[in-house]
Scaffold this motif. Structure first.
Motif, short mmCIF file in Angstrom:
data_model
loop_
_atom_site.label_atom_id
_atom_site.label_comp_id
_atom_site.label_asym_id
_atom_site.label_seq_id
_atom_site.Cartn_x
_atom_site.Cartn_y
_atom_site.Cartn_z
N PHE A 137 0.81 -1.21 0.00
CA PHE A 137 0.00 0.00 0.00
C PHE A 137 0.85 1.27 0.00
CE2 PHE A 137 -3.39 -2.70 2.30
CZ PHE A 137 -3.80 -3.24 1.09
N THR A 138 2.07 1.16 0.47
CA THR A 138 2.98 2.30 0.40
C THR A 138 3.40 2.53 -1.05
OG1 THR A 138 3.79 1.90 2.65
CG2 THR A 138 5.16 3.27 1.21
N ASP A 139 3.62 1.44 -1.78
CA ASP A 139 3.96 1.56 -3.21
C ASP A 139 2.85 2.29 -3.96
OD1 ASP A 139 6.37 0.33 -2.97
OD2 ASP A 139 5.74 -1.59 -3.82
N ASP A 140 1.61 1.92 -3.68
CA ASP A 140 0.46 2.55 -4.34
C ASP A 140 -0.72 2.55 -3.37
OD1 ASP A 140 -1.51 3.55 -5.92
OD2 ASP A 140 -1.53 1.91 -7.37
N PRO A 141 -0.97 3.69 -2.69
CA PRO A 141 -2.05 3.76 -1.71
C PRO A 141 -3.43 3.46 -2.29
CG PRO A 141 -0.55 5.62 -1.42
CD PRO A 141 -0.16 4.93 -2.70
N LEU A 142 -3.61 3.64 -3.60
CA LEU A 142 -4.92 3.36 -4.20
C LEU A 142 -5.28 1.88 -4.06
CD1 LEU A 142 -7.24 4.74 -5.78
CD2 LEU A 142 -6.18 3.85 -7.86
N ARG A 143 -4.29 1.02 -3.86
CA ARG A 143 -4.60 -0.40 -3.70
C ARG A 143 -5.51 -0.64 -2.50
NH1 ARG A 143 1.52 -2.77 -4.82
NH2 ARG A 143 1.39 -2.69 -7.12
N ARG A 176 -12.91 -2.51 -4.12
CA ARG A 176 -13.44 -2.66 -5.48
C ARG A 176 -13.52 -4.13 -5.86
NH1 ARG A 176 -10.78 -3.71 -10.92
NH2 ARG A 176 -9.24 -2.06 -10.55
N PHE A 177 -12.43 -4.88 -5.61
CA PHE A 177 -12.44 -6.30 -5.94
C PHE A 177 -13.39 -7.07 -5.02
CE2 PHE A 177 -8.28 -5.63 -8.16
CZ PHE A 177 -8.68 -6.13 -9.38
N ALA A 178 -13.50 -6.66 -3.77
CA ALA A 178 -14.46 -7.30 -2.87
C ALA A 178 -15.87 -7.15 -3.41
CB ALA A 178 -14.36 -6.69 -1.47
N SER A 179 -16.15 -6.00 -4.02
CA SER A 179 -17.46 -5.76 -4.61
C SER A 179 -17.65 -6.54 -5.90
CB SER A 179 -17.63 -4.26 -4.90
OG SER A 179 -18.82 -3.99 -5.62
N ALA A 232 -19.16 -4.19 0.39
CA ALA A 232 -17.83 -3.60 0.21
C ALA A 232 -17.79 -2.17 0.76
CB ALA A 232 -17.45 -3.60 -1.27
N LEU A 233 -18.84 -1.41 0.54
CA LEU A 233 -18.89 -0.05 1.07
C LEU A 233 -18.94 -0.05 2.60
CD1 LEU A 233 -21.42 1.50 -1.47
CD2 LEU A 233 -19.05 2.27 -1.12
N GLU A 234 -19.67 -1.01 3.16
CA GLU A 234 -19.73 -1.10 4.63
C GLU A 234 -18.36 -1.45 5.20
OE1 GLU A 234 -22.66 -2.84 8.10
OE2 GLU A 234 -22.67 -3.81 6.14
N ARG A 241 -11.87 8.24 -8.26
CA ARG A 241 -13.14 8.18 -9.00
C ARG A 241 -13.25 6.88 -9.80
NH1 ARG A 241 -12.52 11.69 -13.87
NH2 ARG A 241 -11.29 9.83 -14.42
N ASP A 242 -12.17 6.52 -10.48
CA ASP A 242 -12.22 5.32 -11.32
C ASP A 242 -12.44 4.06 -10.49
OD1 ASP A 242 -11.83 6.95 -13.50
OD2 ASP A 242 -9.69 6.50 -13.73
N GLU A 243 -11.79 3.97 -9.34
CA GLU A 243 -11.98 2.79 -8.48
C GLU A 243 -13.40 2.78 -7.89
OE1 GLU A 243 -10.16 0.14 -8.04
OE2 GLU A 243 -8.61 0.92 -9.37
N LEU A 244 -13.89 3.93 -7.46
CA LEU A 244 -15.23 4.01 -6.90
C LEU A 244 -16.27 3.62 -7.96
CD1 LEU A 244 -17.19 4.75 -4.62
CD2 LEU A 244 -17.10 7.13 -5.42
N SER A 245 -16.04 4.04 -9.19
CA SER A 245 -16.98 3.71 -10.27
C SER A 245 -17.08 2.20 -10.47
CB SER A 245 -16.55 4.38 -11.58
OG SER A 245 -16.59 5.79 -11.46
N ARG A 246 -15.95 1.52 -10.39
CA ARG A 246 -15.96 0.06 -10.55
C ARG A 246 -16.57 -0.61 -9.33
NH1 ARG A 246 -10.63 1.53 -12.49
NH2 ARG A 246 -10.50 1.28 -14.76
#
Length: 482
Positions: free
Chosen positions: A169-175, A181-184, A229-231, A214-219
Motif C-alpha cells: 500500500f505504500t507503493d500505491d495507496p490506491l490499492r 473494489r475487488f471485494a465488490s 464492500a462499502l460497509e 473516482r475510477d476505483e469508486l466507479s468500478r
C-alpha cells in the motif's frame, strides 16, 4: 484460434491452444531468447471458471526488444504505453498488451507510476496488488506460476497482498481502495491483516488524485457486492477521505420507533439498484441530504426537502471526485426527482404524470430504477403496495405516451409564433409567455392553434400587452414550406 465473442470476453483455454496467437507469439519470443507469460485478470478469471476481458502478457524483453519481436507478425502496434513498459499489438485479429517485468511506485498526487524493470517473473508478480492477481502461465509450455497462494485464495474467496500489505500500500495507496473494489466485483472477503493495514494507513490515500479514486469508486459501485464492500470500507474510515457523507448517514430515521437507520438503508438501495453507474451513484447519494434536514417532532422524525438538499450535495461531491459533467448532471437530477413518486398515492392527475415524465426527460428509466430500489421495507404488504403504484404509474405513462410525445412536450405555439402574435422582440416577455403556454400544455394536454392563440391573447391582456395579432406557421412548418 482465440475467439472474442459479442460480450468481448475470452477464455484462457482458447489462448493456450496450439496455434493460437499467444502461442505463436511465445514461439517468437523464445526464438529471440526471451520469456512470455499470461498474467493478470485472465488467469484469475480462469480460476473462477469464467472468461476474461483482456489478454495481458509479461516478458523479460525490454519494450524496444518487444517491438522488434512483434512487428513482423502484428497487424497493428500501439506504443502509447511504452514509457511504462507496455506495448499493445493486434496479432491475427486479437489485441494483446505485452509488458516488461516491472515494479511500480506512485509519487503523491501522480496518476502515473514510476516504473522500474525487474529481471524475473517472480519479482514482477510480487509487486502486484493481490495474490489472486499475482498468478501467471508460462508460454509455450503452459506452466502455472503461483508463488503466493493465489489459487488457494481464489478458492477461499479472500483478498490478500503478495507481500506485506504495508509495503504494497505504500507503493500505491490506491490499492487500499482497490481491495474494496475487488471485494465488490468478486464478492470476496478481505483478509484481516489487510483491513487492519488499511485502517492504519488510510490517510495515505490523500496523496492519490481524485481521478484515480473516482475510477476505483466507479468500478466498486457497480459490483455485485457493492453494499457489503462499502460497509467494509466505511469500517476502516477510508471513505471519510473521499465520501464523508456516507458515514454521516448513521442515524435512525425514527429514534422513537427505532426504524432502520439511513446508512444501512442506503447500502440496501445500492444493492437493489440496477448496476448502471448513474443509478448506483444516485442510490448511494440519494439520502445524503437527510442529516441536514432531519427534524425530530412530536409525531416522529421528518426530512422535509431532503432530496433538494441532497441533490446539491451530490453535485458538489461528484464534482470534487472529477466525474464527467454528464454523470454529475444526471445523478443530481435523479436525486432531485426521486422523492416525487411518494406523492403518487395522493392521486396524480394526467398533468402531474406529464410533468413527471417531462422533468425526468431521458433519465425517466434510471429515475424509476432508483425509485423501485428505494423500497427496502420488509413489510410485504407495504412493498407490494409500492410496487403496484409503480406499475400503475408505468401504465399511465404508456397510455399517455400513446397519445402524446410525453418526453418531447412543448407549448402548442413556438417562440416565433409567440413573438409574431404579441409583436415583441426576443426577451423576458417571450420567455414568460412560452412558460405560460407550457404550463397549459402540461395541465390540460394538447390544444388547437386557435385555442392556444386565444389563451395567449388573454394572458397578454392580463399583462397589459396589446397583441399585434399576427399568426404565422410554426418554425418547422415554415422550413417545410421553404
Amino acid at each position: 484460434m482465440v475467439s472474442v465473442g459479442e460480450s468481448g470476453r475470452i477464455a484462457l483455454s482458447e489462448l493456450l491452444e496450439d496455434g493460437s496467437p499467444a502461442m505463436k507469439l511465445a514461439g517468437d519470443f523464445s526464438d529471440h531468447g526471451h520469456e512470455l507469460y499470461v498474467v493478470g485478470g485472465l488467469v484469475r478469471d480462469a480460476g473462477l471458471g469464467r472468461k476474461g476481458h483482456e489478454i495481458d502478457l509479461a516478458t523479460d524483453a525490454t519494450p524496444d526488444e518487444t517491438l522488434e519481436i512483434v512487428r513482423p507478425s502484428a497487424d497493428a502496434v500501439w506504443e502509447q504505453g511504452i514509457k511504462f513498459g507496455t506495448i499493445g499489438a493486434r496479432v491475427h485479429g486479437v489485441d494483446v498488451e505485452i509488458t516488461t517485468f516491472r515494479s511500480e511506485r506512485y509519487e503523491p498526487g501522480s496518476r502515473h507510476p514510476e516504473v522500474a524493470y525487474e529481471a524475473t517473473i517472480e519479482s514482477d508478480l510480487a509487486r502486484r496488488d493481490f495474490t489472486v492477481n499475482a498468478m501467471a502461465i508460462r508460454l509455450p509450455d503452459r506452466k502455472p506460476i503461483d508463488l503466493f497462494g493465489g489459487m488457494e485464495d481464489l478458492k477461499k474467496k479472500v483478498l490478500r497482498t503478495p507481500i506485506d500489505p504495508r509495503a504494497s500500500f505504500t507503493d500505491d495507496p490506491l490499492r487500499m481502495l482497490r481491495a474494496f473494489r475487488f471485494a465488490s466485483q468478486l464478492d470476496f472477503k478481505i483478509a484481516p491483516e489487510v483491513l487492519e493495514t488499511i485502517t492504519e494507513l488510510k490517510d495515505e490515500l490523500k496523496t492519490v488524485s481524485a481521478e484515480r479514486i473516482r475510477d476505483e469508486l466507479s468500478r466498486l459501485i457497480v459490483g455485485k457486492a457493492a453494499g457489503r464492500a462499502l460497509e467494509l470500507a466505511d469500517s476502516t474510515g477510508i471513505t471519510d477521505l473521499f465520501l464523508p457523507e456516507l458515514s454521516s448517514l448513521k442515524l435512525e430515521q425514527d429514534p422513537v420507533h427505532k426504524h432502520k437507520d439511513v446508512f444501512h438503508h442506503t447500502l440496501a438501495v445500492v444493492d437493489r439498484a440496477e448496476p448502471i453507474l448513474e443509478v448506483r451513484l444516485a442510490a448511494l447519494l440519494h439520502d445524503i441530504g437527510k442529516p441536514k434536514t432531519r427534524k425530530i417532532e412530536a409525531d416522529g422524525v421528518s426530512f422535509h426537502h431532503h432530496e433538494v438538499e441532497g441533490s446539491k450535495m451530490a453535485r458538489e461531491r461528484l464534482r470534487a471526485l472529477k466525474f464527467p459533467n454528464e454523470v454529475v448532471d444526471s445523478v443530481e437530477r435523479i436525486i432531485f426527482l426521486h422523492h416525487r413518486f411518494h406523492t403518487y398515492a395522493l392521486g396524480w392527475s394526467d398533468s402531474a404524470v406529464r410533468r413527471y415524465v417531462r422533468d425526468a426527460g431521458p433519465l425517466l428509466g434510471k429515475l424509476n430504477a432508483l425509485v423501485r430500489a428505494d423500497c427496502t421495507t420488509r413489510n410485504a404488504v407495504k412493498a407490494k403496495r409500492l410496487e403496484q403504484r409503480m406499475e400503475d404509474l408505468d401504465e399511465r405513462i404508456k397510455e399517455l405516451a400513446s397519445k402524446e410525445e410525453l418526453d418531447r412536450i412543448r407549448p402548442d405555439l413556438d417562440g416565433t409564433q409567440i413573438m409574431a402574435y404579441l409583436g415583441v422582440e426576443p426577451g423576458k416577455i417571450v420567455g414568460d409567455a412560452w412558460q405560460f403556454l407550457l404550463d397549459l400544455r402540461l395541465d390540460e394536454g394538447p390544444m388547437s392553434a386557435d385555442e392556444a392563440f386565444a389563451r395567449l391573447d388573454a394572458w397578454a391582456r392580463e399583462h397589459d400587452i396589446e397583441p399585434a395579432g399576427e399568426r404565422v406557421p410554426p418554425k418547422e412548418k415554415k422550413k417545410e414550406q421553404e
